[in-house]
Design a protein around this motif. Structure first.
Motif, PDB file in Angstrom:
ATOM      1  N   HIS A 165      12.527 -30.352  -6.243  1.00 40.26           N
ATOM      2  CA  HIS A 165      12.074 -30.297  -7.717  1.00 40.26           C
ATOM      3  C   HIS A 165      13.575 -29.299  -8.371  1.00 40.26           C
ATOM      4  CE1 HIS A 165      11.039 -34.217  -6.610  1.00 40.26           C
ATOM      5  NE2 HIS A 165      11.283 -34.581  -7.544  1.00 40.26           N
ATOM      6  N   ARG A 166      13.009 -28.454  -8.084  1.00 35.89           N
ATOM      7  CA  ARG A 166      12.960 -26.835  -9.077  1.00 35.89           C
ATOM      8  C   ARG A 166      14.243 -26.116  -8.311  1.00 35.89           C
ATOM      9  NH1 ARG A 166       8.866 -24.790  -8.695  1.00 35.89           N
ATOM     10  NH2 ARG A 166       8.377 -23.477  -7.288  1.00 35.89           N
ATOM     11  N   LEU A 167      14.447 -26.089  -6.646  1.00 37.75           N
ATOM     12  CA  LEU A 167      15.713 -26.004  -6.333  1.00 37.75           C
ATOM     13  C   LEU A 167      16.612 -26.364  -6.194  1.00 37.75           C
ATOM     14  CD1 LEU A 167      13.614 -24.616  -3.277  1.00 37.75           C
ATOM     15  CD2 LEU A 167      14.477 -22.352  -4.926  1.00 37.75           C
ATOM     16  N   TYR A 168      16.429 -27.629  -6.546  1.00 40.51           N
ATOM     17  CA  TYR A 168      17.678 -28.728  -6.598  1.00 40.51           C
ATOM     18  C   TYR A 168      17.734 -29.162  -7.863  1.00 40.51           C
ATOM     19  CZ  TYR A 168      17.640 -29.218  -1.544  1.00 40.51           C
ATOM     20  OH  TYR A 168      17.893 -29.074   0.379  1.00 40.51           O
ATOM     21  N   GLY A 169      17.301 -28.986  -8.904  1.00 44.06           N
ATOM     22  CA  GLY A 169      17.921 -29.535 -10.543  1.00 44.06           C
ATOM     23  C   GLY A 169      17.123 -30.146 -10.581  1.00 44.06           C
TER      24      GLY A 169
ATOM     25  N   SER B 228      25.269 -29.842  -0.592  1.00 42.56           N
ATOM     26  CA  SER B 228      24.432 -30.526  -1.157  1.00 42.56           C
ATOM     27  C   SER B 228      24.985 -31.584  -1.364  1.00 42.56           C
ATOM     28  CB  SER B 228      23.583 -30.208  -1.898  1.00 42.56           C
ATOM     29  OG  SER B 228      24.303 -28.698  -2.621  1.00 42.56           O
TER      30      SER B 228
ATOM     31  N   ARG C 262      19.104 -28.283 -15.818  1.00 42.09           N
ATOM     32  CA  ARG C 262      18.509 -27.909 -14.451  1.00 42.09           C
ATOM     33  C   ARG C 262      19.019 -28.582 -13.677  1.00 42.09           C
ATOM     34  NH1 ARG C 262      12.387 -29.566 -16.626  1.00 42.09           N
ATOM     35  NH2 ARG C 262      11.802 -27.732 -17.642  1.00 42.09           N
ATOM     36  N   PHE C 263      20.233 -29.626 -13.396  1.00 41.33           N
ATOM     37  CA  PHE C 263      20.933 -30.461 -12.322  1.00 41.33           C
ATOM     38  C   PHE C 263      21.983 -29.241 -11.966  1.00 41.33           C
ATOM     39  CE2 PHE C 263      23.151 -33.138  -9.820  1.00 41.33           C
ATOM     40  CZ  PHE C 263      22.338 -33.803  -9.377  1.00 41.33           C
TER      41      PHE C 263
ATOM     42  N   ARG D  43      26.872 -34.950  -4.114  1.00 44.53           N
ATOM     43  CA  ARG D  43      25.234 -34.718  -5.062  1.00 44.53           C
ATOM     44  C   ARG D  43      25.628 -35.251  -6.380  1.00 44.53           C
ATOM     45  NH1 ARG D  43      23.630 -30.109  -8.942  1.00 44.53           N
ATOM     46  NH2 ARG D  43      25.444 -30.036 -10.084  1.00 44.53           N
TER      47      ARG D  43
ATOM     48  N   THR E 166      24.234 -35.114  -5.257  1.00 44.16           N
ATOM     49  CA  THR E 166      23.245 -35.224  -6.339  1.00 44.16           C
ATOM     50  C   THR E 166      23.402 -37.461  -6.670  1.00 44.16           C
ATOM     51  OG1 THR E 166      24.640 -35.242  -8.135  1.00 44.16           O
ATOM     52  CG2 THR E 166      22.636 -33.183  -7.279  1.00 44.16           C
TER      53      THR E 166
ATOM     54  N   TYR F 151      21.141 -36.535  -2.968  1.00 42.47           N
ATOM     55  CA  TYR F 151      21.924 -35.259  -2.397  1.00 42.47           C
ATOM     56  C   TYR F 151      21.603 -35.807  -0.967  1.00 42.47           C
ATOM     57  CZ  TYR F 151      21.584 -31.778  -5.552  1.00 42.47           C
ATOM     58  OH  TYR F 151      21.099 -30.897  -6.681  1.00 42.47           O
TER      59      TYR F 151
ATOM     60  N   GLY G  57      21.440 -26.325 -10.155  1.00 43.73           N
ATOM     61  CA  GLY G  57      21.093 -26.553  -9.021  1.00 43.73           C
ATOM     62  C   GLY G  57      22.256 -26.485  -7.591  1.00 43.73           C
TER      63      GLY G  57
END
Length: 577
Positions: free
Chosen positions: A531-535, A550, A434-435, A573, A552, A542, A438
């Protein structure tokens, strides 16, 4: 002419530095405490529509500058186009204004005359202690290792030339830039043989609030209403006489073109601006010569098709402003300024390619392209998917700097077996995947909606807004109290660091109670949108620079409301280990 996306033949002797590009740069510098002078050869501010479309990315820049509400109130987001081919209505396209959606607060093109945009920017500049100095022409430049000596001449003739010293000079003086000529930069590209006329006029007999376009063979005519002004911007391909000469723009010419299309009840009057232009596609090979930079139309010119010219110039200034400020404050090496060309020149080349393709599709007189345009492309405009694809392509939301030397991405080693830190669950393969989806270093940092530490509505763009860098610390959706406290401690130490221009924000998962939240600043991700948009369901960090892009946690990210913005592009990130 600066920022309009075309070169105004009738205004070719008027070099300007206080268009949207120049004033945006002035605002960027002034809000960081940098003294600067914004000069313009014109002796009074114009009231011409010129570049009239603000793209979603530019609206995000204006959000960061604190003026987006002003332009939204003045402009028009809902659009209705009636397109005629050979006198027959071929497409009736309605594009109502869309509500904000996750990650995107300003989804629509905003129609606003350029003079209105410039006025809002000037008001913001004045609120920051700056001003636009009219009637001054930059007539000579000389640079050395310490700065630039500029000779300024008065256009009114009431003052002797003045010599001023500056550490840097930025040319925002349009497609016929005098500064570009003084430093020996050349535009490389091509000119088109087509010629166009345009102007601002009042029209009786057309339905208000609707844009019109007529294609008749190789001939083109269009009229767009300008919200709140009572005027229309009229555009047309210029008629060519038998001897090859081109009829200049005039109210009589426009009236005749409307009459020829069977619109006898339409009357044009009170023209306030008339202009002629031939599109060029050209870009400089360098954005910097020592201490002198070019931006906006001084760096790149192209067809107005797609509404990219003014917007690209605004974003040039947005990218350069924070970098100049850091160097002028002795917080960064002069080498940082080389990344302006590194990041923006590829964008200009891409915009030129896209606008040239769009120009051919809309205006090419080639018989084959005409047939495709009239029988294929125009009917396709009735499909909402096609409409959105065209608007999204022009929105500039995909502009980013992944290949920039400023980008930094932290890599965490994948544990061989599950481990726990402070009682938190391990970061697993799903969270890592997921990350990876992002934002990456150099990408636009998306907005997200949630609540602040007091329970009020908030957006991530609220945290980005301003000249600071932004550090987003995502706890992850399953983090415990200890992890939240640890990140809150990191945030406090970062914000308290001497000379730091970083503001930290701990992004908390849905379900976190007020009593459990760390000290402000905190962002409660009530619906999991951030959290979802940024994975970042498994945690992450970020770092967003003032052009919002961006990065992490573990290593910092790169972000900006550009965002390469307010945070422009995230600088880096990293993931939580």
């Amino acid at each position: 002419m600066e920022g309009s996306g075309h070169e105004d033949e009738r205004d070719r002797c008027t070099r300007r530095g206080a268009g949207p590009t120049g004033v945006t740069l002035g605002c960027e510098l002034r809000r960081r405490g940098i003294d600067c002078r914004v000069i313009d050869k014109a002796v009074q501010f114009h009231h011409r529509s010129r570049g009239k479309g603000l793209q979603p990315r530019s609206l995000e820049v204006f959000d960061d500058l604190g003026i987006v509400e002003s332009v939204l109130q003045l402009g028009r987001r809902d659009n209705h186009l009636r397109l005629y081919v050979g006198g027959r209505l071929t497409a009736d396209v309605r594009l109502p204004a869309r509500p904000a959606r996750p990650g995107l607060p300003y989804p629509d093109l905003l129609i606003l005359p350029q003079w209105c945009t410039e006025q809002v920017l000037r008001n913001r500049l004045e609120s920051l202690g700056g001003t636009v100095e009219l009637g001054l022409d930059l007539s000579d430049l000389a640079q050395d290792q310490r700065g630039v000596t500029a000779t300024l001449s008065s256009e009114t003739g009431h003052a002797a030339p003045q010599r001023v010293r500056a550490r840097y000079v930025v040319a925002c003086d349009g497609g016929r830039s005098a500064v570009r000529s003084l430093v020996g930069l050349r535009m490389e590209g091509t000119s088109r043989t087509q010629h166009f006329v345009l102007g601002d006029v009042r029209i009786d007999g057309l339905e208000p609030g609707i844009s019109y376009a007529w294609f008749d063979g190789a001939d083109y005519l269009a009229a767009d209403p300008l919200s709140g002004t009572g005027t229309w911007q009229v555009q047309a391909s210029a008629p060519v006489a038998a001897d090859g000469s081109v009829e200049p723009a005039s109210l009589e010419l426009f009236q005749r073109l409307f009459d020829e299309r069977g619109l006898p009840g339409v009357r044009l009057h009170d023209a306030t601006w008339l202009s002629d232009f031939s599109p060029r596609v050209a870009v400089v090979d360098r954005y910097r010569v020592g201490r002198i930079f070019v931006a906006g139309d001084a760096a790149h010119v192209h067809s107005p098709a797609g509404g990219q010219g003014m917007n690209t110039g605004i974003q040039d200034a947005y990218n350069l402003g924070w970098k100049l400020a850091l160097v002028l404050q002795d917080k960064a090496s002069d080498r940082l300024l080389d990344t302006y060309q590194e990041e923006r020149l590829p964008v200009a080349r891409s915009v030129l390619e896209g606008s040239d393709t769009g120009h051919n599709a809309v205006f090419s007189p080639h018989p084959v392209i005409r047939v495709v345009r009239e029988r294929v492309l125009t009917p396709l405009l009735q499909l909402s998917a096609v409409q959105r694809a065209i608007l999204n392509r022009a929105a500039e939301l995909g502009v980013g700097y992944r290949s920039s030397s400023l980008g930094l991405e932290g890599q965490a080693s994948f544990p061989r077996r599950p481990s726990r830190v402070d009682g938190d669950p391990p970061v697993g393969l799903i969270e890592r995947l997921r990350f990876s989806r992002g934002p990456h270093a150099g990408d636009r940092a998306p907005d997200a909606r949630g609540h602040d530490a007091l329970g009020g509505s908030a957006r991530l763009f609220d945290h980005f807004r301003g000249p600071h860098w932004s550090l987003l610390l995502f706890t992850g959706t399953a983090a415990g109290r200890d992890e939240r406290a640890r990140l809150a401690g990191i945030a406090r130490r970062v914000d308290a660091a001497p000379g730091a221009d970083v503001r930290s924000c701990v992004v908390l998962p849905a379900g976190t109670s007020l009593a459990d939240r760390p000290e402000e600043p905190a962002f409660l991700d009530a619906d999991g949108e951030a959290h979802r948009l940024y994975g970042a369901e498994g945690g992450g960090a970020y770092l967003c620079v003032p052009t919002a892009t961006s990065g992490t946690a573990g290593s910092p990210p790169r972000s900006a409301p550009y965002w390469s913005t307010s945070t422009e592009s995230m600088a880096g990130r990293g993931r939580r280990r």
